[in-house]
Design an enzyme around this catalytic site. Structure first.
Site, mmCIF file in Angstrom:
data_model
loop_
_atom_site.group_PDB
_atom_site.id
_atom_site.type_symbol
_atom_site.label_atom_id
_atom_site.label_comp_id
_atom_site.label_asym_id
_atom_site.label_seq_id
_atom_site.Cartn_x
_atom_site.Cartn_y
_atom_site.Cartn_z
ATOM 1 N N MET A 223 68.645 5.975 37.958
ATOM 2 C CA MET A 223 68.960 7.704 36.854
ATOM 3 C C MET A 223 69.678 8.100 38.370
ATOM 4 S SD MET A 223 67.065 9.659 34.131
ATOM 5 C CE MET A 223 65.322 10.269 35.812
ATOM 6 N N HIS A 224 71.186 8.656 38.051
ATOM 7 C CA HIS A 224 71.793 9.606 38.407
ATOM 8 C C HIS A 224 72.500 10.993 37.764
ATOM 9 C CE1 HIS A 224 74.865 7.271 37.782
ATOM 10 N NE2 HIS A 224 75.521 7.899 38.663
ATOM 11 N N ARG A 225 72.808 10.575 36.918
ATOM 12 C CA ARG A 225 74.392 11.330 36.295
ATOM 13 C C ARG A 225 73.512 12.964 36.180
ATOM 14 N NH1 ARG A 225 78.830 8.666 34.350
ATOM 15 N NH2 ARG A 225 78.302 6.849 34.393
ATOM 16 N N ARG A 259 70.528 12.256 44.960
ATOM 17 C CA ARG A 259 70.721 12.667 43.618
ATOM 18 C C ARG A 259 69.588 13.321 43.168
ATOM 19 N NH1 ARG A 259 76.127 15.417 42.044
ATOM 20 N NH2 ARG A 259 75.066 17.097 40.011
ATOM 21 N N ASP A 303 71.695 4.641 33.538
ATOM 22 C CA ASP A 303 73.227 5.761 32.824
ATOM 23 C C ASP A 303 73.760 5.322 33.871
ATOM 24 O OD1 ASP A 303 72.482 6.960 35.832
ATOM 25 O OD2 ASP A 303 71.943 8.907 35.049
#
Length: 384
Positions: A223-225, A259, A303
């Protein structure tokens, strides 16, 4: 023929590896029509774990030129890349600039090339999410509008381009170059030890690793968005679901993006993640390690667009943590393994339980056969 190909961020690396190998194969098979290949790395992903390791593990030649752009806002990255890449084009005078995917380097280098009247080829053309809030969607649209040769991964992408008025002679259906990399590395990944992957990549080695039954069920998470990690009111409920409902049922392996970690720390959620005994936090891991985990995972929550594609071919049930996708061919309604769940916990919970009851069903869309890179090179040579 002289070709400059461009990589900028980690998603590009898996796409350029088979392309570079296909050029070498062409030069061996057809020495009368050699291709001079110059690989340019813009440096958008520039640390060892996010970049260098991928080059070495996938056998990508060292970049001939590294622009060393580094981090920055979208405008900063695009602007600085255009300035630096323009100088490369003026010096090298290529016949083609080949860009892949949808990162900032893809957009910047296609614009710079066309302003200097150099032909542009876009590998992975025609993908559309319909979501103009995604920077990648802007990159795709502009790059495809400028490109002279559009190499599409699936039939839906070709339909998108035709609907936008792209002339038929520019569009060529070649298949998915990401799957070339998967097929070339599947056996190597299968030989990796799951225990070694966890031990060598533990983010917090001082934390006792749970007794993960690697032969049993486990969830794999990426998950990074910004849409998922940049707002506490979105990220906290997802973390609560993972730690409170998924982890008690099965281990979760989470190679955590910088992030995501930064935002967990900013929102005061990091300690909750660390304290969850069945949540295994890893550094960002290499391609082969991720492929090995995906080959055995009971379910993927992600994602990432590339992992959607890999789940489709491997058959791993995939909950895509987005409200839309530029890769609809990977969705269940098109025969794939993925379901869009967005970041709504009720939706995620419902599809999580449904996915666990589903059989693993690998699917292979047309031309996802491991031979896409050779078709890309063939079309470039024929377009000379």
């Amino acid at each position: 023929m002289k070709i400059i190909s461009v990589v900028g961020a980690r998603p590009n690396f898996m796409k350029i590896a088979p392309f570079a190998k296909a050029i070498s194969a062409h030069n061996s098979a057809d020495p009368d029509r050699p291709i001079e290949h110059i690989l340019v790395h813009t440096g958008q992903h520039y640390d060892v774990r996010m970049s260098e390791g991928f080059f070495h593990s996938l056998g990508i030649p060292d970049p001939d030129i590294n622009l060393e752009i580094g981090s920055g806002s979208h405008a900063e990255q695009v602007g600085q890349t255009m300035i630096a890449f323009e100088k490369v084009i003026l010096q090298e005078k290529p016949d083609w600039v080949v860009v892949v995917g949808d990162v900032n380097a893809t957009l910047a280098c296609s614009v710079a090339a066309k302003k200097l009247c150099v032909k542009v080829c876009h590998i992975e053309a025609g993908l559309r999410s319909g979501d103009m809030t995604m920077p990648e969607e802007v990159n795709r649209l502009v790059t495809d509008r400028l490109s002279d040769l559009l190499l599409t991964p699936d039939a839906i992408s070709g339909h998108n381009l035709r609907a936008e008025g792209v002339s038929e002679e520019k569009i060529r259906f070649v298949g998915n170059i990401m799957i070339d990399t998967l097929e070339a590395n599947r056996d190597k990944a299968a030989q990796l030890s799951m225990e070694d992957i966890l031990r060598e990549n533990l983010l917090l080695p001082e934390k006792e690793t749970p007794a993960v039954d690697l032969s049993g069920d486990f969830a794999l998470l990426t998950m990074h968005r910004p849409s998922n990690v940049d707002q506490k009111e979105v990220l906290e409920p997802i973390l609560n679901f993972l730690t409170g409902e998924v982890a008690p049922r099965m281990p979760i392996i989470w190679p955590i993006h910088p992030r995501a970690r930064k935002m967990l720390e900013n929102f005061g959620l990091w300690e909750k993640a660390v304290a969850c005994a069945n949540l295994v936090l890893l550094h960002p891991i290499g391609y082969h390690e991720m492929l090995r985990l995906n080959m055995q995972a009971s379910i993927m929550l992600t994602d990432s667009g590339g992992l959607q594609e890999e789940c489709c071919v491997l058959g791993t049930p995939c909950l895509t943590l987005r409200w839309n996708t530029e890769r609809p061919v990977t969705l269940k309604e098109h025969g794939g393994a993925s379901v869009l769940v967005g970041n709504n916990v009720e939706r995620i919970r419902e599809e999580f339980h449904t996915a666990l009851e589903s059989d693993r069903m690998p699917q292979r869309p047309e031309l996802w056969d491991g031979l896409t890179a050779a078709r890309c090179v063939s079309w470039l040579v024929d377009s000379e």
